[in-house]
Scaffold this active site. Structure first.
Site, mmCIF file in Angstrom:
data_model
loop_
_atom_site.group_PDB
_atom_site.id
_atom_site.type_symbol
_atom_site.label_atom_id
_atom_site.label_comp_id
_atom_site.label_asym_id
_atom_site.label_seq_id
_atom_site.Cartn_x
_atom_site.Cartn_y
_atom_site.Cartn_z
ATOM 1 N N ASP A 100 35.260 48.504 46.333
ATOM 2 C CA ASP A 100 36.396 48.617 45.079
ATOM 3 C C ASP A 100 36.542 49.582 44.809
ATOM 4 O O ASP A 100 35.565 50.456 44.203
ATOM 5 C CB ASP A 100 35.419 47.525 44.365
ATOM 6 C CG ASP A 100 36.639 46.873 43.508
ATOM 7 O OD1 ASP A 100 37.657 46.739 42.820
ATOM 8 O OD2 ASP A 100 35.988 45.523 42.690
ATOM 9 N N ASP A 200 41.858 47.673 42.883
ATOM 10 C CA ASP A 200 41.270 47.317 41.088
ATOM 11 C C ASP A 200 42.728 47.632 40.556
ATOM 12 O O ASP A 200 43.898 48.571 40.878
ATOM 13 C CB ASP A 200 40.378 47.885 39.957
ATOM 14 C CG ASP A 200 40.529 47.636 39.041
ATOM 15 O OD1 ASP A 200 40.127 47.039 39.212
ATOM 16 O OD2 ASP A 200 40.456 48.362 37.809
ATOM 17 N N GLU A 242 44.496 43.760 43.533
ATOM 18 C CA GLU A 242 44.879 42.767 42.533
ATOM 19 C C GLU A 242 45.615 42.880 41.718
ATOM 20 O O GLU A 242 46.237 44.316 41.015
ATOM 21 C CB GLU A 242 43.434 43.718 41.779
ATOM 22 C CG GLU A 242 43.084 42.551 40.355
ATOM 23 C CD GLU A 242 42.840 42.856 39.096
ATOM 24 O OE1 GLU A 242 41.713 42.257 38.203
ATOM 25 O OE2 GLU A 242 42.254 44.276 39.573
ATOM 26 N N HIS A 316 34.193 38.067 39.236
ATOM 27 C CA HIS A 316 33.772 38.698 38.176
ATOM 28 C C HIS A 316 34.092 38.908 37.098
ATOM 29 O O HIS A 316 33.733 38.471 35.368
ATOM 30 C CB HIS A 316 33.243 39.854 38.386
ATOM 31 C CG HIS A 316 34.221 41.616 38.528
ATOM 32 N ND1 HIS A 316 35.384 41.159 39.506
ATOM 33 C CD2 HIS A 316 34.148 41.986 38.178
ATOM 34 C CE1 HIS A 316 36.050 41.546 39.562
ATOM 35 N NE2 HIS A 316 36.150 42.090 38.727
ATOM 36 N N ASP A 317 35.675 38.617 36.926
ATOM 37 C CA ASP A 317 36.709 37.999 35.970
ATOM 38 C C ASP A 317 36.716 36.770 34.892
ATOM 39 O O ASP A 317 37.296 36.732 34.129
ATOM 40 C CB ASP A 317 37.917 38.945 35.678
ATOM 41 C CG ASP A 317 37.550 40.413 35.932
ATOM 42 O OD1 ASP A 317 36.252 40.931 35.714
ATOM 43 O OD2 ASP A 317 38.239 41.454 36.674
HETATM 44 C C1 NOJ Z 1 40.143 43.728 36.794
HETATM 45 C C2 NOJ Z 1 37.976 44.179 37.320
HETATM 46 O O1 NOJ Z 1 38.499 43.484 37.618
HETATM 47 C C3 NOJ Z 1 37.946 44.536 35.773
HETATM 48 O O2 NOJ Z 1 36.463 43.997 35.889
HETATM 49 C C4 NOJ Z 1 37.632 45.837 34.907
HETATM 50 O O3 NOJ Z 1 37.567 45.611 33.459
HETATM 51 C C5 NOJ Z 1 39.388 45.727 35.011
HETATM 52 N N1 NOJ Z 1 40.059 45.945 36.057
HETATM 53 C C6 NOJ Z 1 39.423 47.434 34.160
HETATM 54 O O4 NOJ Z 1 39.210 48.294 35.803
#
Ligand code: NOJ
Length: 539
Positions: A100, A200, A242, A316-317
């Site tokens: 990542d 990311d 992402e 994970h979000d």
């Molecule tokens: C996206 C990530 O998936 C998340 O977990 C993170 O807090 C933010 N980007 C900032 O890096």
């Protein structure tokens, strides 16, 4: 046509959130040796690659999305030698490791930022984004996570820009030295044998805070192409960005089959459907099924032949999908499998987030137990705005990032077999019922459903190549579609409701072979959350 160096078009990728996967040393936090100890499990499931959430050295303010050393492993997760061993041992099982890359920002403890905030004349100063104070401005800062703001640094008499938390200063991508330093780091990891990268918040890289542009900035695709030319052209390397702001038009640029940018992006249009219009993710609304069908239809058809989709519900979000769009009570197993069958029939590369393959559910934490920086920020902000705690808790239990971050449920031993110590986040109470040991090799389990779907995707070209066509677009309860090539047809029919419904496609199904379903016996109606996948064509 399928090109073998595009192996990822036939692949299934599994996301490991290292701190919650498996703890080998009893400190309550998952680690790399723990992941190595579970490679046989992942091989049994049949995945082709593991995307590891960040494992680099970090103060862990945002669980590793705040990197202080891109070229070292955080001691809580192990060592560089552990990482090399993971790459080797996964490789021996035909599994690639994807890292990542957090390239939009660093930790405020990164040596670049420490130097940058000491003096304006330090070359690292220009690694970050600064502005001078405005006349009469009082230095202050009250922004929440993700909203973007400026933070005052007395030593240089300037503010730096950050998009996420104040501990995550944004890098200045307009500075070629920043880009080169990052490319060198990426190549250093590729030389160590990693098979690809997740990027990311890639859509933030071209930001221009002075113009108020946060995503899809004017130079974004120029940067992505430059990075791709510098780092991503090794045969077989897979990349996924992402991109919350991606539309199909934009995603086609990122995932152009000429390979000049990335392999694919994560888009979030479907993920944004169950929130109140004009509100945020914390303002809950039921999933509008027809809109969901339209969104998936559009992405499936618009990227066909000129881009590539990722297929996912969880990470994970995000909350657990069975709690979100299924039923995590009476019909947990059926609805978890229905959602899996629905997604795995589509065109794109499917992603499984750890525990999704077991039908793991959301977590009922109390407000003071939430650890996630975003959730904590929401709790404080909403309390200050006068929301009552019951309301806040409802939102957190539905959408907090901690829902998916509870420890992986391996077995019915204490702490679900995740650790011999005290887990950093409480294990879900349902671990005695929902765990890997109860599902691996057990016919009818959610795990075996995912495993079978992975095998099917590798067995039939229609999964990679078939054209998508939505059926019954106006139906309020069913999601059905076909995928078609010259030689094969796939039909997927899913009941999104907890009640039995007539099957309007029964006649079509009659001429086809059932590949997989989530009920053990055949019937002509669609039972609660029933899903059936049929195929017709050469054997
Ligand atoms: C996206 C990530 O998936 C998340 O977990 C993170 O807090 C933010 N980007 C900032 O890096």
């Amino acid at each position: 046509m399928y090109n073998p160096s595009d192996w990822w078009k036939r692949a299934v990728i599994y996301q490991v959130y290292p701190r919650s996967f498996c703890d080998s040393n009893g400190d309550g936090i998952g680690d790399i040796p723990g992941i190595i100890s579970k490679l046989d499990y992942l091989e049994t499931l049949g995945v082709d690659a593991i995307w590891l959430s960040p494992v680099c050295r970090s103060p862990q303010v945002d669980n590793g999305y705040d990197v202080s050393d891109y070229r070292d492993i955080d001691p809580m997760f192990g060592t560089l030698e552990d990482m090399d061993r993971l790459i080797r041992e996964a490789g021996a099982r035909g599994i690639r490791i994807l890292l990542d890359l957090v390239l939009n920002h660093t930790s405020n403890e990164h040596p670049w930022f420490l130097a940058a905030s000491e003096s304006r004349s330090d070359p690292y100063h220009e690694y970050y984004i600064w502005r001078d104070p405005l006349p009469g401005e009082t230095p202050g800062d009250a922004a929440g996570f993700g909203s973007g703001s400026w933070q005052w640094v007395p030593a240089v008499g300037q503010y730096y820009y950050y998009q996420f938390s104040v501990w995550q200063p944004d890098l200045n991508w307009a500075n070629p030295a920043v880009r080169q330093a990052l490319y060198d780091m990426i190549n250093w990891w590729a030389d160590r044998g990693v098979g690809g990268f997740r990027l990311d918040v890639v859509d933030h890289l071209g930001k221009d805070p002075s113009l108020g542009v946060k995503v899809n900035g004017p130079r974004l695709h120029e940067y992505v192409r430059e990075m791709s030319a510098a780092c991503f052209q090794r045969p077989g390397l897979v990349t996924v960005g992402e991109a919350w702001s991606a539309t199909p038009e934009i995603a086609k640029r990122y995932s152009d089959p000429d390979g000049s940018e990335l392999s694919m992006v994560f888009q979030f249009e479907h993920i944004l459907l169950d929130q109140a219009p004009g509100g945020s993710k914390w303002d809950l609304a039921p999933l509008p099924l027809k809109a969901f069908k339209q969104v998936m239809d559009r992405w499936q058809t618009e990227l066909r032949g000129c881009g590539w989709n990722s297929l996912f519900y969880e990470n994970h979000d995000l909350p657990r999908i069975v709690s979100r769009w299924g039923d995590d009570g009476e019909f947990r197993e059926q609805s978890a499998q229905m959602l899996a069958i629905l997604l795995f029939g589509m065109e794109g590369t499917p992603y499984i987030y750890e525990g999704q393959e077991l039908g793991m559910t959301n977590m009922r934490l109390d407000l003071d137990e939430y650890q996630d920086i975003e959730t904590r920020g929401m709790i404080d902000a909403r309390r200050a705005e006068g929301y009552d705690d019951a309301d806040i808790l409802r939102s957190a239990r539905a959408k907090s990032r901690d829902n998916a971050r509870t420890p992986m449920q391996w077995n019915d031993a204490e702490h679900a077999g995740f650790t011999t110590g005290t887990p950093w986040l409480r294990v879900n109470e349902n671990y005695r019922e929902i765990n890997a040991a109860r599902q691996v090799g057990v016919s009818g389990s959610v795990f075996e459903c995912y495993r079978a779907l992975i095998r099917l995707r590798k067995a039939y070209p229609v999964f990679t190549e078939g054209a998508f066509s939505l059926l019954l677009p106006e139906d309020d309860d069913l999601f059905a579609y076909t995928r078609t090539t010259a030689d094969e047809t796939l039909l997927v029919v899913c009941n999104f409701r907890g009640r039995e419904l007539p099957d309007p496609l029964a006649e079509t199904e009659a001429g086809m072979t059932l590949l997989i379903g989530n009920y053990p016996d055949a019937q002509t109606t669609l039972r609660p959350y029933e899903a059936r996948m049929y195929r017709k064509g050469e054997v």
